[in-house]
Scaffold this motif. Sequence first.
Motif, PDB file in Angstrom:
ATOM      1  N   LEU A  62      -1.414   3.880   4.220  1.00 54.52           N
ATOM      2  CA  LEU A  62      -1.964   5.082   3.598  1.00 54.52           C
ATOM      3  C   LEU A  62      -3.457   4.898   3.330  1.00 54.52           C
ATOM      4  CD1 LEU A  62       0.850   5.868   1.007  1.00 54.52           C
ATOM      5  CD2 LEU A  62       0.514   6.851   3.286  1.00 54.52           C
ATOM      6  N   VAL A  87      -2.545   6.527   8.273  1.00 56.47           N
ATOM      7  CA  VAL A  87      -2.797   7.919   7.887  1.00 56.47           C
ATOM      8  C   VAL A  87      -4.109   7.955   7.112  1.00 56.47           C
ATOM      9  CG1 VAL A  87      -1.951   9.910   6.584  1.00 56.47           C
ATOM     10  CG2 VAL A  87      -0.310   8.362   7.685  1.00 56.47           C
ATOM     11  N   LEU A 120       2.028  14.065   3.494  1.00 52.40           N
ATOM     12  CA  LEU A 120       2.056  13.170   4.649  1.00 52.40           C
ATOM     13  C   LEU A 120       2.625  13.865   5.886  1.00 52.40           C
ATOM     14  CD1 LEU A 120       3.223   9.810   3.064  1.00 52.40           C
ATOM     15  CD2 LEU A 120       0.965  10.389   3.950  1.00 52.40           C
TER      16      LEU A 120
END
Length: 146
Positions: A62, A87, A120
């Motif tokens: 993340l 991400v 997400l």
Amino acid sequence: YNAVGSTAHLSGDGLKASLVMRRLGYTPEQVACAGADAPNFQGVASPHTLAALQPGEAVVDLGSGLGVDSFIAAAAVLGEAGRVTGVDIAASEVRHATARARERSLDGRVSFVVGDLERLPLPAASADAVISNGAFCLAPNKPKAF
């Protein structure tokens, strides 16, 4: 953060980067794995110490930035089934990290997507482990990001 991605192709001080990474808890092997990408390190400490990643795991990084922690995670999990998905909200950083994964011959097993930590772009339960290095503190709504 898109401005960071636009300068990521510039070479940096690898020695200084490796010293900073060692100070933040990265092992010599992890610094070596970062290699030429070490000057693009972004973070506050090594997430790998507590993650204890294992071969074959699916990992989500993340706030993956320019991909340094994703590449280190890949060294721990890539086997027959392991994979890493980074991400990040900055499209330019995702483009850079994707190009570096391809140059490292990791494309298809290490991928990067543009996304917000609070929304997400991944299916639920798609990871065995999640790492993050300093980006989570930037999420405005931490309960939602969790």
